[in-house]
Design an enzyme around this catalytic site. Structure first.
Site, PDB file in Angstrom:
ATOM      1  N   SER A  59      10.083  -8.381 -43.270  1.00 47.89           N
ATOM      2  CA  SER A  59      11.253  -9.161 -42.887  1.00 47.89           C
ATOM      3  C   SER A  59      11.169  -9.566 -41.418  1.00 47.89           C
ATOM      4  O   SER A  59      10.210 -10.251 -41.026  1.00 47.89           O
ATOM      5  CB  SER A  59      12.521  -8.360 -43.200  1.00 47.89           C
ATOM      6  OG  SER A  59      13.663  -9.171 -43.143  1.00 47.89           O
ATOM      7  N   MET A  60      12.101  -9.160 -40.564  1.00 44.79           N
ATOM      8  CA  MET A  60      11.989  -9.480 -39.149  1.00 44.79           C
ATOM      9  C   MET A  60      10.647  -9.018 -38.595  1.00 44.79           C
ATOM     10  O   MET A  60      10.057  -9.689 -37.728  1.00 44.79           O
ATOM     11  CB  MET A  60      13.126  -8.825 -38.350  1.00 44.79           C
ATOM     12  CG  MET A  60      13.074  -9.105 -36.844  1.00 44.79           C
ATOM     13  SD  MET A  60      14.374  -8.297 -35.876  1.00 44.79           S
ATOM     14  CE  MET A  60      13.683  -6.643 -35.720  1.00 44.79           C
TER      15      MET A  60
END
Length: 249
Positions: A95-96
């Site tokens: 994700s991030m």
């Protein structure tokens, strides 16, 4: 163990791997901590020297200033990891973490004329595939908690504890600010292989958006799809570890 000095503020090591094994640096998701990768480290201990990043603003770094841009994360992570960047190293970001890993890989090429042996990105659309979405970082605390519960990445019992929320919400808000204000700047593409992993029901990244990672390298591209949502890797930990092991440099 190879005698390489790493920044112990940023880097956590849960298990020792074989001395000549490549380094695998794991980049957590928004709101995540290094401990999230402890199980993965155990599964890969015979294949890699697994290092997990501890971002500021959480757990033992909760008194450190939270970062609010992907560039700031990438610059600080680059400095922390520079001692191993001439060694065989792979990146895995969820994700991030995938965005930060990509930006660190880009800095490696621009500043050191080297790249990771492979960039593995999970649960994230390609940097060039921008979405216009309502900003989670602009919501009140209840709105951020609702987002976290909806993604099923955090134990809901933890999110019902006011004391825990007081500790984690500043870092979560900072992380979401970084993610949601990030804009890709076109640059020469990477040359290292990119491996993308994703859940087939991830609301944050559909399959076409994940396929877009192919455009960010002149090297090989592989995509692995699992049943599940944004945190598919909780249910498929062993299968994810097997994919990572197969693609290590």
């Amino acid at each position: 163990m190879r005698e390489i000095s790493l920044d112990d503020v940023w880097v956590r090591r849960f298990h020792e791997g074989p001395d000549r094994a490549p380094f695998l640096v794991c980049f957590p998701h928004a709101g995540g901590s290094a401990n999230y990768f402890s199980p993965l480290s155990g599964m890969l201990r015979s294949s890699a020297q697994v290092l997990a990043l501890q971002y500021p603003g959480r757990q033992d770094r909760r008194h450190h200033r939270c970062l609010t841009t992907i560039d700031a994360f990438a610059d600080e992570v680059f400095a922390a990891l520079e001692p191993i960047m001439k060694q065989p190293v792979a990146f895995f970001g969820h994700s991030m973490g995938a965005m930060i890993a990509f930006e660190v890989a880009t800095r490696m090429r621009e500043r050191l004329d080297t790249e990771p042996g492979v960039l593995m990105v999970s649960g994230r659309r390609a940097p060039s595939r921008h979405r216009e979405e309502p900003g989670v970082h602009l919501r009140d605390d209840d709105g951020i908690v609702a987002e976290l519960k909806g993604l099923s990445g955090t134990d809901t019992r933890v999110l019902d504890d006011p004391d825990v929320l007081d500790m984690i919400l500043p870092a979560v808000r900072g992380d979401y600010t970084a993610v949601e204000t990030y804009r890709y700047r076109p640059r020469p593409v990477l040359g290292c292989p990119i491996v993308a992993l994703t859940g087939d029901e991830d609301p944050k990244a559909d399959l076409d958006e994940v396929e877009g990672w192919r455009d960010h390298t002149t090297g090989a591209f592989r995509m692995h799809t699992f049943r599940g949502g944004h945190f598919y890797l909780v249910e498929h930990g062993k299968a994810v570890a097997d994919v990572i092991a197969r693609h290590l440099p």
